[in-house]
Design a protein around this motif. Structure first.
Motif, PDB file in Angstrom:
ATOM      1  N   ALA A 190     -48.102 -42.912 -32.210  1.00 51.24           N
ATOM      2  CA  ALA A 190     -47.019 -43.893 -32.171  1.00 51.24           C
ATOM      3  C   ALA A 190     -45.682 -43.253 -32.535  1.00 51.24           C
ATOM      4  O   ALA A 190     -44.643 -43.553 -31.930  1.00 51.24           O
ATOM      5  CB  ALA A 190     -47.326 -45.058 -33.121  1.00 51.24           C
ATOM      6  N   TYR A 191     -45.704 -42.327 -33.510  1.00 57.69           N
ATOM      7  CA  TYR A 191     -44.481 -41.623 -33.898  1.00 57.69           C
ATOM      8  C   TYR A 191     -43.959 -40.789 -32.720  1.00 57.69           C
ATOM      9  O   TYR A 191     -42.766 -40.772 -32.441  1.00 57.69           O
ATOM     10  CB  TYR A 191     -44.739 -40.728 -35.115  1.00 57.69           C
ATOM     11  CG  TYR A 191     -43.543 -39.902 -35.513  1.00 57.69           C
ATOM     12  CD1 TYR A 191     -42.476 -40.469 -36.195  1.00 57.69           C
ATOM     13  CD2 TYR A 191     -43.469 -38.550 -35.197  1.00 57.69           C
ATOM     14  CE1 TYR A 191     -41.373 -39.712 -36.560  1.00 57.69           C
ATOM     15  CE2 TYR A 191     -42.374 -37.790 -35.547  1.00 57.69           C
ATOM     16  CZ  TYR A 191     -41.328 -38.378 -36.226  1.00 57.69           C
ATOM     17  OH  TYR A 191     -40.235 -37.619 -36.574  1.00 57.69           O
ATOM     18  N   GLY A 192     -44.872 -40.096 -32.047  1.00 57.34           N
ATOM     19  CA  GLY A 192     -44.482 -39.297 -30.881  1.00 57.34           C
ATOM     20  C   GLY A 192     -43.845 -40.158 -29.806  1.00 57.34           C
ATOM     21  O   GLY A 192     -42.839 -39.777 -29.201  1.00 57.34           O
ATOM     22  N   THR A 227     -44.254 -51.832 -33.827  1.00 51.50           N
ATOM     23  CA  THR A 227     -42.994 -52.437 -34.257  1.00 51.50           C
ATOM     24  C   THR A 227     -42.307 -51.644 -35.363  1.00 51.50           C
ATOM     25  O   THR A 227     -41.238 -52.023 -35.811  1.00 51.50           O
ATOM     26  CB  THR A 227     -43.216 -53.881 -34.748  1.00 51.50           C
ATOM     27  OG1 THR A 227     -44.137 -53.868 -35.837  1.00 51.50           O
ATOM     28  CG2 THR A 227     -43.728 -54.775 -33.637  1.00 51.50           C
ATOM     29  N   MET A 228     -42.922 -50.541 -35.787  1.00 56.01           N
ATOM     30  CA  MET A 228     -42.340 -49.723 -36.854  1.00 56.01           C
ATOM     31  C   MET A 228     -41.308 -48.763 -36.273  1.00 56.01           C
ATOM     32  O   MET A 228     -41.432 -48.304 -35.134  1.00 56.01           O
ATOM     33  CB  MET A 228     -43.417 -48.901 -37.563  1.00 56.01           C
ATOM     34  CG  MET A 228     -44.373 -49.713 -38.383  1.00 56.01           C
ATOM     35  SD  MET A 228     -45.619 -48.621 -39.092  1.00 56.01           S
ATOM     36  CE  MET A 228     -45.557 -49.135 -40.769  1.00 56.01           C
ATOM     37  N   SER A 229     -40.322 -48.441 -37.085  1.00 53.00           N
ATOM     38  CA  SER A 229     -39.334 -47.442 -36.679  1.00 53.00           C
ATOM     39  C   SER A 229     -39.960 -46.062 -36.823  1.00 53.00           C
ATOM     40  O   SER A 229     -40.994 -45.884 -37.482  1.00 53.00           O
ATOM     41  CB  SER A 229     -38.085 -47.555 -37.548  1.00 53.00           C
ATOM     42  OG  SER A 229     -38.364 -47.135 -38.867  1.00 53.00           O
ATOM     43  N   ALA A 230     -39.316 -45.060 -36.228  1.00 56.78           N
ATOM     44  CA  ALA A 230     -39.818 -43.693 -36.322  1.00 56.78           C
ATOM     45  C   ALA A 230     -39.857 -43.244 -37.784  1.00 56.78           C
ATOM     46  O   ALA A 230     -40.807 -42.576 -38.209  1.00 56.78           O
ATOM     47  CB  ALA A 230     -38.948 -42.757 -35.492  1.00 56.78           C
ATOM     48  N   ALA A 257     -42.358 -43.083 -30.284  1.00 57.07           N
ATOM     49  CA  ALA A 257     -41.086 -43.604 -30.785  1.00 57.07           C
ATOM     50  C   ALA A 257     -39.981 -42.559 -30.687  1.00 57.07           C
ATOM     51  O   ALA A 257     -38.855 -42.872 -30.291  1.00 57.07           O
ATOM     52  CB  ALA A 257     -41.233 -44.079 -32.234  1.00 57.07           C
ATOM     53  N   THR A 258     -40.299 -41.327 -31.032  1.00 56.22           N
ATOM     54  CA  THR A 258     -39.273 -40.284 -30.965  1.00 56.22           C
ATOM     55  C   THR A 258     -38.976 -39.905 -29.521  1.00 56.22           C
ATOM     56  O   THR A 258     -37.844 -39.579 -29.186  1.00 56.22           O
ATOM     57  CB  THR A 258     -39.671 -39.033 -31.770  1.00 56.22           C
ATOM     58  OG1 THR A 258     -40.954 -38.580 -31.335  1.00 56.22           O
ATOM     59  CG2 THR A 258     -39.701 -39.331 -33.255  1.00 56.22           C
ATOM     60  N   LYS A 259     -39.977 -39.965 -28.656  1.00 60.28           N
ATOM     61  CA  LYS A 259     -39.759 -39.665 -27.241  1.00 60.28           C
ATOM     62  C   LYS A 259     -38.826 -40.703 -26.623  1.00 60.28           C
ATOM     63  O   LYS A 259     -37.923 -40.378 -25.870  1.00 60.28           O
ATOM     64  CB  LYS A 259     -41.087 -39.644 -26.486  1.00 60.28           C
ATOM     65  CG  LYS A 259     -40.954 -39.189 -25.023  1.00 60.28           C
ATOM     66  CD  LYS A 259     -42.274 -39.233 -24.299  1.00 60.28           C
ATOM     67  CE  LYS A 259     -43.145 -38.089 -24.760  1.00 60.28           C
ATOM     68  NZ  LYS A 259     -44.390 -37.976 -23.978  1.00 60.28           N
ATOM     69  N   LYS A 260     -39.026 -41.975 -26.975  1.00 62.08           N
ATOM     70  CA  LYS A 260     -38.151 -43.034 -26.467  1.00 62.08           C
ATOM     71  C   LYS A 260     -36.727 -42.824 -26.956  1.00 62.08           C
ATOM     72  O   LYS A 260     -35.769 -43.007 -26.217  1.00 62.08           O
ATOM     73  CB  LYS A 260     -38.653 -44.411 -26.913  1.00 62.08           C
ATOM     74  CG  LYS A 260     -39.895 -44.861 -26.211  1.00 62.08           C
ATOM     75  CD  LYS A 260     -40.344 -46.210 -26.749  1.00 62.08           C
ATOM     76  CE  LYS A 260     -41.684 -46.613 -26.178  1.00 62.08           C
ATOM     77  NZ  LYS A 260     -42.170 -47.855 -26.774  1.00 62.08           N
ATOM     78  N   ALA A 261     -36.588 -42.438 -28.205  1.00 59.05           N
ATOM     79  CA  ALA A 261     -35.249 -42.223 -28.766  1.00 59.05           C
ATOM     80  C   ALA A 261     -34.566 -41.045 -28.094  1.00 59.05           C
ATOM     81  O   ALA A 261     -33.369 -41.104 -27.804  1.00 59.05           O
ATOM     82  CB  ALA A 261     -35.348 -41.990 -30.276  1.00 59.05           C
ATOM     83  N   GLU A 262     -35.309 -39.971 -27.819  1.00 59.55           N
ATOM     84  CA  GLU A 262     -34.727 -38.824 -27.143  1.00 59.55           C
ATOM     85  C   GLU A 262     -34.314 -39.195 -25.727  1.00 59.55           C
ATOM     86  O   GLU A 262     -33.262 -38.804 -25.256  1.00 59.55           O
ATOM     87  CB  GLU A 262     -35.725 -37.665 -27.101  1.00 59.55           C
ATOM     88  CG  GLU A 262     -35.943 -37.008 -28.446  1.00 59.55           C
ATOM     89  CD  GLU A 262     -37.087 -36.003 -28.433  1.00 59.55           C
ATOM     90  OE1 GLU A 262     -37.700 -35.772 -27.364  1.00 59.55           O
ATOM     91  OE2 GLU A 262     -37.380 -35.460 -29.513  1.00 59.55           O
TER      92      GLU A 262
END
Length: 151
Positions: free
Chosen positions: A133-135, A91-94, A137-142
């Motif tokens: 999790a960061y990877g 649930t955390m943001s990138a 989150a950033t993959k989803k954003a991209e």
């Protein structure tokens, strides 16, 4: 025959954020307002310095307001840290995940592996989970950015 008009569709993005995320957002907004206020106060204090009025009632009032704002910002930052501890990695943001990873890296650097092998292993494991999790989150954003660019 009636002339056709283009339909306008309004997209509304509803974020299903947890209470902790909402509180983090509210506290961050308050901190931004306080920092803006501090900038204005410092400008007013600089003007007072230029006119030679350092030490008067207005100077003291501005100085007290600056101290109070800084104290509130510090308290809000502590509350934000407490809220982030309650959040799950999913649930955390990138940005929050990146800050957590940096904090874990620092703690890992400060931990002696030979003296505290269990703690070191636990920190390594948590860091790997946060980086994963960061990877994601950033993959989803991209992916979101490329989809919206195609339309």
């Amino acid at each position: 025959m009636a002339k056709l008009k283009p339909d306008y569709i309004e997209w509304v993005l509803t974020l299903n954020a947890s209470d902790a995320q909402k509180e983090i957002h509210n506290l961050s907004e308050k901190n931004k307002e306080l920092r803006d206020s501090n900038r204005d106060i410092k400008k007013a204090m600089t003007d007072l310095i230029a006119t030679g009025k350092t030490g008067g009632k207005q100077w003291k009032r501005l100085n007290e307001q600056l101290k109070e704002n800084n104290k509130t910002i510090g308290e809000n930052n502590k509350k934000i840290a407490e809220c982030e501890k309650r959040l799950d990695k999913t649930t955390m943001s990138a940005n929050q995940l990146a800050r957590k990873a940096n904090a874990l890296r620092k703690e890992l650097r400060d931990t002696v592996k030979s003296l505290q092998p269990e703690k070191y292993a636990a920190l390594e494991k948590e860091l790997k989970e946060v980086e994963k999790a960061y990877g994601q989150a950033t993959k989803k954003a991209e992916g979101f950015g490329s989809l919206s660019a195609q339309r």
